[in-house]
Write an enzyme that holds these catalytic residues in place. Sequence first.
Site, PDB file in Angstrom:
ATOM      1  N   LYS A   1      10.278   0.214  -0.956  1.00 42.44           N
ATOM      2  CA  LYS A   1      11.162  -0.244   0.128  1.00 42.44           C
ATOM      3  C   LYS A   1      12.410  -0.859  -0.491  1.00 42.44           C
ATOM      4  O   LYS A   1      12.319  -1.871  -1.185  1.00 42.44           O
ATOM      5  CB  LYS A   1      10.442  -1.277   1.000  1.00 42.44           C
ATOM      6  CG  LYS A   1      11.370  -2.019   1.992  1.00 42.44           C
ATOM      7  CD  LYS A   1      10.628  -3.048   2.847  1.00 42.44           C
ATOM      8  CE  LYS A   1      11.595  -3.855   3.716  1.00 42.44           C
ATOM      9  NZ  LYS A   1      10.927  -4.885   4.549  1.00 42.44           N
TER      10      LYS A   1
ATOM     11  N   ASP B   1      18.399  -7.363   4.786  1.00 38.68           N
ATOM     12  CA  ASP B   1      17.690  -7.236   6.061  1.00 38.68           C
ATOM     13  C   ASP B   1      18.125  -8.355   6.998  1.00 38.68           C
ATOM     14  O   ASP B   1      17.662  -9.487   6.887  1.00 38.68           O
ATOM     15  CB  ASP B   1      16.168  -7.303   5.809  1.00 38.68           C
ATOM     16  CG  ASP B   1      15.356  -7.158   7.096  1.00 38.68           C
ATOM     17  OD1 ASP B   1      15.945  -6.819   8.145  1.00 38.68           O
ATOM     18  OD2 ASP B   1      14.122  -7.371   7.033  1.00 38.68           O
TER      19      ASP B   1
ATOM     20  N   LYS C   1      17.447 -11.785  12.830  1.00 35.43           N
ATOM     21  CA  LYS C   1      16.696 -12.908  12.283  1.00 35.43           C
ATOM     22  C   LYS C   1      17.464 -14.208  12.510  1.00 35.43           C
ATOM     23  O   LYS C   1      18.686 -14.193  12.615  1.00 35.43           O
ATOM     24  CB  LYS C   1      16.515 -12.733  10.763  1.00 35.43           C
ATOM     25  CG  LYS C   1      15.557 -11.647  10.349  1.00 35.43           C
ATOM     26  CD  LYS C   1      15.478 -11.554   8.822  1.00 35.43           C
ATOM     27  CE  LYS C   1      14.541 -10.443   8.378  1.00 35.43           C
ATOM     28  NZ  LYS C   1      13.123 -10.699   8.694  1.00 35.43           N
TER      29      LYS C   1
ATOM     30  N   ASP D   1      14.964  -7.981  -0.184  1.00 36.49           N
ATOM     31  CA  ASP D   1      14.111  -7.059   0.576  1.00 36.49           C
ATOM     32  C   ASP D   1      14.055  -5.665  -0.077  1.00 36.49           C
ATOM     33  O   ASP D   1      13.479  -4.740   0.488  1.00 36.49           O
ATOM     34  CB  ASP D   1      14.612  -6.982   2.022  1.00 36.49           C
ATOM     35  CG  ASP D   1      13.493  -6.724   3.016  1.00 36.49           C
ATOM     36  OD1 ASP D   1      12.320  -6.943   2.664  1.00 36.49           O
ATOM     37  OD2 ASP D   1      13.804  -6.298   4.151  1.00 36.49           O
TER      38      ASP D   1
ATOM     39  N   ASP E   1      13.445  -5.366  13.428  1.00 36.16           N
ATOM     40  CA  ASP E   1      13.185  -6.107  12.186  1.00 36.16           C
ATOM     41  C   ASP E   1      11.954  -5.565  11.447  1.00 36.16           C
ATOM     42  O   ASP E   1      11.684  -5.941  10.312  1.00 36.16           O
ATOM     43  CB  ASP E   1      13.017  -7.598  12.503  1.00 36.16           C
ATOM     44  CG  ASP E   1      13.216  -8.480  11.283  1.00 36.16           C
ATOM     45  OD1 ASP E   1      13.644  -7.956  10.230  1.00 36.16           O
ATOM     46  OD2 ASP E   1      12.944  -9.693  11.383  1.00 36.16           O
TER      47      ASP E   1
ATOM     48  N   GLU F   1      11.647  -2.831   9.961  1.00 37.61           N
ATOM     49  CA  GLU F   1      12.360  -1.658   9.451  1.00 37.61           C
ATOM     50  C   GLU F   1      11.744  -1.096   8.176  1.00 37.61           C
ATOM     51  O   GLU F   1      11.878   0.092   7.891  1.00 37.61           O
ATOM     52  CB  GLU F   1      13.834  -2.011   9.207  1.00 37.61           C
ATOM     53  CG  GLU F   1      14.156  -2.671   7.853  1.00 37.61           C
ATOM     54  CD  GLU F   1      13.499  -4.030   7.632  1.00 37.61           C
ATOM     55  OE1 GLU F   1      13.079  -4.648   8.626  1.00 37.61           O
ATOM     56  OE2 GLU F   1      13.385  -4.463   6.469  1.00 37.61           O
TER      57      GLU F   1
ATOM     58  N   ARG G   1       8.654  -0.531   7.268  1.00 35.17           N
ATOM     59  CA  ARG G   1       7.632   0.499   7.483  1.00 35.17           C
ATOM     60  C   ARG G   1       8.265   1.823   7.903  1.00 35.17           C
ATOM     61  O   ARG G   1       7.702   2.890   7.654  1.00 35.17           O
ATOM     62  CB  ARG G   1       6.608  -0.015   8.514  1.00 35.17           C
ATOM     63  CG  ARG G   1       7.180  -0.314   9.862  1.00 35.17           C
ATOM     64  CD  ARG G   1       6.277  -1.218  10.698  1.00 35.17           C
ATOM     65  NE  ARG G   1       6.335  -2.622  10.275  1.00 35.17           N
ATOM     66  CZ  ARG G   1       5.622  -3.598  10.819  1.00 35.17           C
ATOM     67  NH1 ARG G   1       4.803  -3.341  11.820  1.00 35.17           N
ATOM     68  NH2 ARG G   1       5.737  -4.832  10.377  1.00 35.17           N
TER      69      ARG G   1
HETATM   70  N1  BES Z   1      11.651  -8.077   5.140  1.00 41.45           N
HETATM   71  C1  BES Z   1      10.874  -8.603   6.205  1.00 41.45           C
HETATM   72  C2  BES Z   1       9.598  -9.287   5.716  1.00 41.45           C
HETATM   73  C3  BES Z   1       9.783 -10.556   4.948  1.00 41.45           C
HETATM   74  C4  BES Z   1       9.716 -11.770   5.597  1.00 41.45           C
HETATM   75  C5  BES Z   1       9.939 -10.538   3.588  1.00 41.45           C
HETATM   76  C6  BES Z   1       9.847 -12.943   4.897  1.00 41.45           C
HETATM   77  C7  BES Z   1      10.071 -11.704   2.883  1.00 41.45           C
HETATM   78  C8  BES Z   1      10.023 -12.910   3.536  1.00 41.45           C
HETATM   79  C9  BES Z   1      10.461  -7.485   7.146  1.00 41.45           C
HETATM   80  O1  BES Z   1      11.373  -6.457   7.284  1.00 41.45           O
HETATM   81  C10 BES Z   1      10.304  -8.109   8.494  1.00 41.45           C
HETATM   82  O2  BES Z   1      11.278  -8.571   9.001  1.00 41.45           O
HETATM   83  N2  BES Z   1       9.078  -8.121   9.016  1.00 41.45           N
HETATM   84  C11 BES Z   1       8.819  -8.711  10.274  1.00 41.45           C
HETATM   85  C12 BES Z   1       7.915  -7.783  11.034  1.00 41.45           C
HETATM   86  C13 BES Z   1       7.755  -8.154  12.476  1.00 41.45           C
HETATM   87  C14 BES Z   1       9.046  -7.924  13.222  1.00 41.45           C
HETATM   88  C15 BES Z   1       6.646  -7.334  13.071  1.00 41.45           C
HETATM   89  C16 BES Z   1       8.141 -10.060  10.048  1.00 41.45           C
HETATM   90  O3  BES Z   1       7.325 -10.181   9.121  1.00 41.45           O
HETATM   91  O4  BES Z   1       8.475 -10.993  10.752  1.00 41.45           O
HETATM   92 ZN    ZN Z   2      12.597  -6.116   5.705  1.00 45.27          ZN
HETATM   93 MN    MN Z   3      12.844  -6.854   8.713  1.00 42.76          MN
END
Ligand code: BES
Ligand code: ZN
Ligand code: MN
Length: 505
Positions: free
Chosen positions: A269, A274, A281, A292, A351, A353, A355
């Site tokens: 990834k 992000d 966010k 990210d 968010d 993204e 996956r």
């Molecule tokens: N890049 C983030 C995950 C992340 C969060 C990495 C904190 C490092 C620190 C990912 O793209 C994301 O935003 N995931 C969301 C998924 C949710 C919307 C289902 C999350 O974990 O909040």
């Molecule tokens: Zn992300």
């Molecule tokens: Mn994200």
Amino acid sequence: MKIHLLCQSAADSTTPLLTVFAADMATAKDASATPALLVADAALQAAAAPWLASGEFKAALGETFLLPMPAGLHTQRLLLVGVGKVGNLTPHELRRGAGVAVRYARPRSLRDLALVLPQHPSLPPALTVSAMVEGAVVADFDIDFYRGDRKDLGIQTLSILAPNADPEMETALREGGILAESQNFARTLINEPGNILTPTELGRRAAAMAAEFGLACEVHSMQKLRELGMGAFLAVAQGSAQPPALIVLRYEPPSPPAPKAPVIGLVGKGITFDTGGISIKPAENMDRMKYDMAGAASMIASMRAIAQLKPSVRVLAVICSCENMPDGSAYKPGDVVTAMSGKTIEIINTDAEGRLVLADGLHYAQTLGATCLLNAATLTGAIGTALGQINAGLFSNHDATAQQFFDVLSLTGEKFWRMPCGDDYRDQIKSQIADIMNTGGSRFAGATAAAMFLKEFVSEDPLVPWIHLDIAATTWLDDQKPWQSRGPSGVAVRTIIQWVRSYAK
Ligand code: BES
Ligand code: ZN
Ligand code: MN
């Protein structure tokens, strides 16, 4: 850093900083036992004895004690470094111990140091040499690349003093250097800010690395994504002014691999920033989302080491890199997109993204011939809720493959914990209007929901063994350790490399 094995006695060494490791010998039976050096050398023993007896130095893991101008030795400084309880001793404690010595030397402008190879039944010499080299090189890294007052404090020479050096130890020294330099290569990429490390720039860095180490590399963008029908990856990429990069790296072994050996596909990834997209966010800590792309960096870095270690196994890497931005052309909650595999995806949260880009990356790796997959990603905040910043999450559809990964952890000292992704969790990604949706409505098992989504893009017939590493909570160290800088940890790189090598044996 120049690293070499020296067959020299500690007493003869004229190094400015001589490091010797000591263990805590106290046990339940004998709580008052004094710490002991992990080396029999009489001159060292004599110099250290009064201080070991004094009780000022307990030899806890990472503890240091300096003896200036030690009598009977030629060095100006003898540094005792604790490695903790002798009963818990493994090469991993020496990895940390060597790191502590390096991080003691750097701020004091000591740029040459020697480590006395410790001797103990639980420390096989070759493994100990590679662990010490890895620890030293990983410790010799700081994040202040863009500071005007950045001091060039890097260690110039590291000598490992050993009574004898066999070819196995020389090999371990070389390999430890390659593993740790690749880990630092990943950390350098992860540390880069999003304005500098754009997807295009990540492609350039991968291509430069490939040219240096003799890997085949292709970097594609928008047009190729459209040709391949990567609708999930494109959906994320479409909101950014920066073009996406689809990076493919290929390693062909010099000698033919075993007929049954898999073709390993590493998928990363590579979200260079992000924002969350339209599902934006909060501002707090959003700056961190430059990291990210740590999964992508791990894969590029692993390929760098694989190119040098030359295992007899075919390996390819697919990196899906883009930004996730809010924009007039950005994808939106409610959109339905079609992945390269043909599956339709209802977007619930922009968010989620990572996956989406991985869905197309995993599918593409299989079309390129991968028969065993490993992906790494900073995928979910939920993995930190489950495991904290200690263990990274491991998900797999194949027990033997997961076990093969866990088996190399004794070489690398890293920590991964297996998480579930069985079909009983599949309801979390069921959609009313498309094949699947990109997030469940549920607050529960968020890291597993993401893994379930990825699993949709891994072939079941024939079954392609697959491992997903969620490194979201372990890729960035908030606090520095005595053996490692704060910032990008480079987690997973050494373990991925050793796992790949385990298929060549
Ligand atoms: N890049 C983030 C995950 C992340 C969060 C990495 C904190 C490092 C620190 C990912 O793209 C994301 O935003 N995931 C969301 C998924 C949710 C919307 C289902 C999350 O974990 O909040
Ligand atoms: Zn992300
Ligand atoms: Mn994200």
